[in-house]
Design a protein around this motif. Structure first.
Motif, mmCIF file in Angstrom:
data_model
loop_
_atom_site.group_PDB
_atom_site.id
_atom_site.type_symbol
_atom_site.label_atom_id
_atom_site.label_comp_id
_atom_site.label_asym_id
_atom_site.label_seq_id
_atom_site.Cartn_x
_atom_site.Cartn_y
_atom_site.Cartn_z
ATOM 1 N N PHE A 112 0.838 -1.204 0.000
ATOM 2 C CA PHE A 112 0.000 0.000 0.000
ATOM 3 C C PHE A 112 0.872 1.252 0.000
ATOM 4 O O PHE A 112 2.061 1.192 0.307
ATOM 5 C CB PHE A 112 -0.902 0.024 1.248
ATOM 6 C CG PHE A 112 -1.666 -1.246 1.457
ATOM 7 C CD1 PHE A 112 -2.838 -1.490 0.755
ATOM 8 C CD2 PHE A 112 -1.211 -2.219 2.338
ATOM 9 C CE1 PHE A 112 -3.549 -2.681 0.939
ATOM 10 C CE2 PHE A 112 -1.907 -3.402 2.531
ATOM 11 C CZ PHE A 112 -3.075 -3.630 1.824
ATOM 12 N N VAL A 113 0.247 2.389 -0.321
ATOM 13 C CA VAL A 113 0.935 3.665 -0.095
ATOM 14 C C VAL A 113 0.547 4.161 1.291
ATOM 15 O O VAL A 113 -0.429 3.698 1.884
ATOM 16 C CB VAL A 113 0.607 4.708 -1.185
ATOM 17 C CG1 VAL A 113 1.210 4.306 -2.521
ATOM 18 C CG2 VAL A 113 -0.881 4.939 -1.322
ATOM 19 N N ASN A 114 1.351 5.108 1.805
ATOM 20 C CA ASN A 114 1.260 5.409 3.237
ATOM 21 C C ASN A 114 0.027 6.200 3.664
ATOM 22 O O ASN A 114 -0.182 6.403 4.849
ATOM 23 C CB ASN A 114 2.535 6.100 3.726
ATOM 24 C CG ASN A 114 2.882 7.308 2.893
ATOM 25 O OD1 ASN A 114 1.994 7.894 2.283
ATOM 26 N ND2 ASN A 114 4.154 7.668 2.832
ATOM 27 N N ASP A 115 -0.835 6.637 2.732
ATOM 28 C CA ASP A 115 -2.044 7.354 3.171
ATOM 29 C C ASP A 115 -3.288 6.452 3.176
ATOM 30 O O ASP A 115 -4.391 6.914 3.410
ATOM 31 C CB ASP A 115 -2.296 8.594 2.293
ATOM 32 C CG ASP A 115 -2.514 8.251 0.821
ATOM 33 O OD1 ASP A 115 -2.297 7.081 0.447
ATOM 34 O OD2 ASP A 115 -2.893 9.147 0.052
ATOM 35 N N LYS A 116 -3.105 5.152 2.910
ATOM 36 C CA LYS A 116 -4.260 4.247 2.867
ATOM 37 C C LYS A 116 -4.741 3.892 4.274
ATOM 38 O O LYS A 116 -3.944 3.628 5.167
ATOM 39 C CB LYS A 116 -3.906 2.959 2.111
ATOM 40 C CG LYS A 116 -3.879 3.149 0.606
ATOM 41 C CD LYS A 116 -5.245 3.453 0.033
ATOM 42 C CE LYS A 116 -5.174 3.999 -1.382
ATOM 43 N NZ LYS A 116 -4.889 5.389 -1.538
ATOM 44 N N LYS A 117 -6.056 3.884 4.436
ATOM 45 C CA LYS A 117 -6.665 3.565 5.735
ATOM 46 C C LYS A 117 -6.925 2.054 5.792
ATOM 47 O O LYS A 117 -7.972 1.577 5.355
ATOM 48 C CB LYS A 117 -7.955 4.359 5.910
ATOM 49 C CG LYS A 117 -7.687 5.854 6.064
ATOM 50 C CD LYS A 117 -8.953 6.613 6.334
ATOM 51 C CE LYS A 117 -8.718 8.007 6.876
ATOM 52 N NZ LYS A 117 -7.588 8.728 6.335
ATOM 53 N N LEU A 118 -5.975 1.315 6.335
ATOM 54 C CA LEU A 118 -6.076 -0.141 6.340
ATOM 55 C C LEU A 118 -7.164 -0.640 7.299
ATOM 56 O O LEU A 118 -7.697 -1.727 7.108
ATOM 57 C CB LEU A 118 -4.733 -0.782 6.710
ATOM 58 C CG LEU A 118 -3.563 -0.545 5.739
ATOM 59 C CD1 LEU A 118 -2.448 -1.535 6.017
ATOM 60 C CD2 LEU A 118 -3.998 -0.649 4.288
ATOM 61 N N ASP A 119 -7.511 0.168 8.300
ATOM 62 C CA ASP A 119 -8.527 -0.290 9.252
ATOM 63 C C ASP A 119 -9.895 -0.467 8.584
ATOM 64 O O ASP A 119 -10.723 -1.263 9.033
ATOM 65 C CB ASP A 119 -8.628 0.672 10.443
ATOM 66 C CG ASP A 119 -8.919 2.106 10.024
ATOM 67 O OD1 ASP A 119 -8.657 2.438 8.849
ATOM 68 O OD2 ASP A 119 -9.400 2.881 10.854
ATOM 69 N N THR A 120 -10.153 0.256 7.479
ATOM 70 C CA THR A 120 -11.415 0.066 6.755
ATOM 71 C C THR A 120 -11.261 -0.954 5.630
ATOM 72 O O THR A 120 -12.242 -1.579 5.228
ATOM 73 C CB THR A 120 -11.931 1.397 6.166
ATOM 74 O OG1 THR A 120 -10.933 1.932 5.294
ATOM 75 C CG2 THR A 120 -12.247 2.391 7.248
ATOM 76 N N LEU A 121 -10.041 -1.120 5.125
ATOM 77 C CA LEU A 121 -9.827 -2.033 4.000
ATOM 78 C C LEU A 121 -9.690 -3.492 4.438
ATOM 79 O O LEU A 121 -10.310 -4.388 3.853
ATOM 80 C CB LEU A 121 -8.569 -1.608 3.225
ATOM 81 C CG LEU A 121 -8.196 -2.468 2.029
ATOM 82 C CD1 LEU A 121 -9.306 -2.495 0.989
ATOM 83 C CD2 LEU A 121 -6.901 -1.964 1.392
ATOM 84 N N ILE A 122 -8.905 -3.734 5.476
ATOM 85 C CA ILE A 122 -8.599 -5.113 5.888
ATOM 86 C C ILE A 122 -9.864 -5.931 6.192
ATOM 87 O O ILE A 122 -9.983 -7.073 5.748
ATOM 88 C CB ILE A 122 -7.624 -5.136 7.090
ATOM 89 C CG1 ILE A 122 -6.269 -4.509 6.706
ATOM 90 C CG2 ILE A 122 -7.418 -6.555 7.619
ATOM 91 C CD1 ILE A 122 -5.495 -5.225 5.626
ATOM 92 N N PRO A 123 -10.860 -5.377 6.914
ATOM 93 C CA PRO A 123 -12.059 -6.183 7.198
ATOM 94 C C PRO A 123 -12.827 -6.597 5.936
ATOM 95 O O PRO A 123 -13.614 -7.539 5.981
ATOM 96 C CB PRO A 123 -12.922 -5.249 8.061
ATOM 97 C CG PRO A 123 -11.973 -4.262 8.627
ATOM 98 C CD PRO A 123 -10.915 -4.070 7.605
ATOM 99 N N ARG A 124 -12.596 -5.893 4.819
ATOM 100 C CA ARG A 124 -13.283 -6.241 3.567
ATOM 101 C C ARG A 124 -12.633 -7.433 2.859
ATOM 102 O O ARG A 124 -13.233 -8.035 1.981
ATOM 103 C CB ARG A 124 -13.218 -5.053 2.592
ATOM 104 C CG ARG A 124 -14.132 -3.931 2.938
ATOM 105 C CD ARG A 124 -13.978 -2.820 1.884
ATOM 106 N NE ARG A 124 -15.212 -2.078 1.705
ATOM 107 C CZ ARG A 124 -15.684 -1.212 2.554
ATOM 108 N NH1 ARG A 124 -15.023 -0.962 3.663
ATOM 109 N NH2 ARG A 124 -16.819 -0.575 2.320
ATOM 110 N N LEU A 125 -11.380 -7.733 3.187
ATOM 111 C CA LEU A 125 -10.642 -8.759 2.454
ATOM 112 C C LEU A 125 -11.161 -10.156 2.802
ATOM 113 O O LEU A 125 -11.627 -10.385 3.918
ATOM 114 C CB LEU A 125 -9.144 -8.645 2.761
ATOM 115 C CG LEU A 125 -8.499 -7.298 2.387
ATOM 116 C CD1 LEU A 125 -7.039 -7.260 2.791
ATOM 117 C CD2 LEU A 125 -8.635 -7.019 0.887
#
Length: 409
Positions: free
Chosen positions: A325-338
């Motif tokens: 990822f690039v450093n401005d991505k909000k992983l807390d919203t993305l990871i639960p979708r995976l």
């Protein structure tokens, strides 16, 4: 300077958003106008279509370019960022700008570059416009870099503006609400020039309606038009292209009404041959069949809302996801979708904006994923391949820069 020295000069002396982030984003058009003035204002010397949006603007730009090529026109195409070679950004009828043209252009404009210190993107836009004007293209498809209103490309008066959709991306520069982001994208709507919106959204429709009224521009919402997409076969396999194709078809209808000769045969052929005619890569691109290995440049929440169902529609025993990822991505919203059943291999692309592996580990640890952390993109892919059987699936993505580093691309 030779080509490599020219690129080194550009990369080292001009701030590049893709590499360093928002410090490279200039919030006005002054530099672009000065650069264009130095090469006799090429932006006024060719006809164009301007394509903006959060997701799908690259694919839509390539579709339009392919359609116009199939209709017999000489077509310029400007997109960003590039995956493998800088010259991919600027094409005519699918062929990248020759390296010598890059060298000659930079030599010609270097005094202005040294005087005003533009961004990398501002210089690249000017190079594209100069090349298209010199080559006397019939039409150029110009993809917005970021936003719209203050984007360097926003000095053209196009035949048509196309805005694909609005989502949450680059919020540090474009705003924190869909309305604010739509306002920036709506900046490409020009007085008396029609605009096609690919996707109606309750939050953004009033923004586009108001801007179009203010500019006296015909406004078409593609998803409200009676368009039969079933007639067309697209060589870009991502399911998310179904939305993009509606915007493109609506745009073609408007352009036909303006006198552009695009036969039904040209439309069918253009859509069926996008990647071969324009060189588009990295959109649900199948790299191998056993195990099924796919890469995609989609990198935000809205993109993954389409990518994940597409992954889940594939047939496989185990799923491996190689992600960076690039450093401005909000992983807390993305990871639960995976997909919960996936095994992850996280990596770090070789660009300053890449999210550090330690940071990815920190942000993903609360989710207790089955994960490995491998610095190099291709080593991460090799690890996935060593674990996978021929009945498994490997997905590679999360960032354009991860896809760009795939050796097999």
């Amino acid at each position: 300077m030779n080509y490599q020295q020219t690129l080194d000069y550009l990369f080292s002396s001009l701030p590049m958003y893709q590499r360093v982030g928002n410090v490279a984003f200039k919030k006005d058009l002054t530099n672009t106008l000065k650069l264009c003035e130095a090469v006799k204002n090429p932006q006024h010397k060719f006809k164009s279509i301007h394509v903006a949006g959060t997701n799908g603007k690259g694919s839509s730009s390539h579709m339009l370019a392919s359609i116009f090529q199939s209709a017999g026109y000489k077509v310029g195409l400007y997109t960003s960022p590039h995956l493998k070679s800088f010259t991919e950004r600027i094409r005519i009828n699918g062929s990248p700008i020759p390296e010598q043209n890059v060298v000659d252009f930079v030599a010609r404009i270097q005094p202005t570059i040294d005087e005003i210190h533009p961004s990398f993107f501002e210089m690249t836009v000017t190079m594209a416009f100069d090349y298209f004007a010199e080559a006397q293209v019939d039409i150029a498809i110009i993809e917005v870099g970021l936003g719209g209103r203050l984007d360097s490309t926003n000095i053209i008066i196009p035949e048509l503006s196309l805005i694909t959709n609005i989502g949450f991306d680059h919020m540090d520069m474009l705003g924190n609400t869909l309305q604010e982001i739509a306002f920036e994208k709506a900046g490409v709507i020009k007085r008396n020039i029609p605009v096609v919106i690919g996707e109606s959204q309750s939050e953004t429709t009033p923004v586009f309606t108001e801007r179009a009224k203010e500019m006296n521009s015909e406004l078409i919402f593609a998803d409200q038009e009676p368009l039969n997409t079933a007639n067309y076969s697209l060589d870009l396999p991502g399911t998310y292209q179904a939305k993009n194709i509606k915007g493109v078809l609506a745009a073609v209808n408007v352009l036909r009404n303006k006198g552009w000769k695009i036969s039904e045969e040209a439309l069918i052929h253009g859509l069926a041959n996008v990647s071969t005619q324009t060189g588009l890569k990295g959109r649900w691109q199948i790299l191998s069949e056993a195990p099924l290995t796919v890469c995609d440049t989609g990198h935000n929440k809205e993109a993954f809302d389409y990518i994940i169902p597409q992954i889940e529609s594939c047939s496989f025993e185990k799923l491996y996801m190689v992600l960076g990822f690039v450093n401005d991505k909000k992983l807390d919203t993305l990871i639960p979708r995976l997909p919960a059943q996936a095994e992850f291999i996280f990596c770090e692309a070789k660009v300053p904006r890449a999210m550090k592996l330690e940071r990815i580990e920190e942000l993903t640890s609360p989710f207790h994923l089955k994960a490995d952390f491998v610095q190099d993109v291709n080593e991460a892919i090799a690890l996935a391949k060593s674990k996978a059987t021929k009945n498994d699936m490997i997905y590679i993505g999360g960032s354009t820069f991860v896809v760009a580093e795939i050796e097999a691309l």
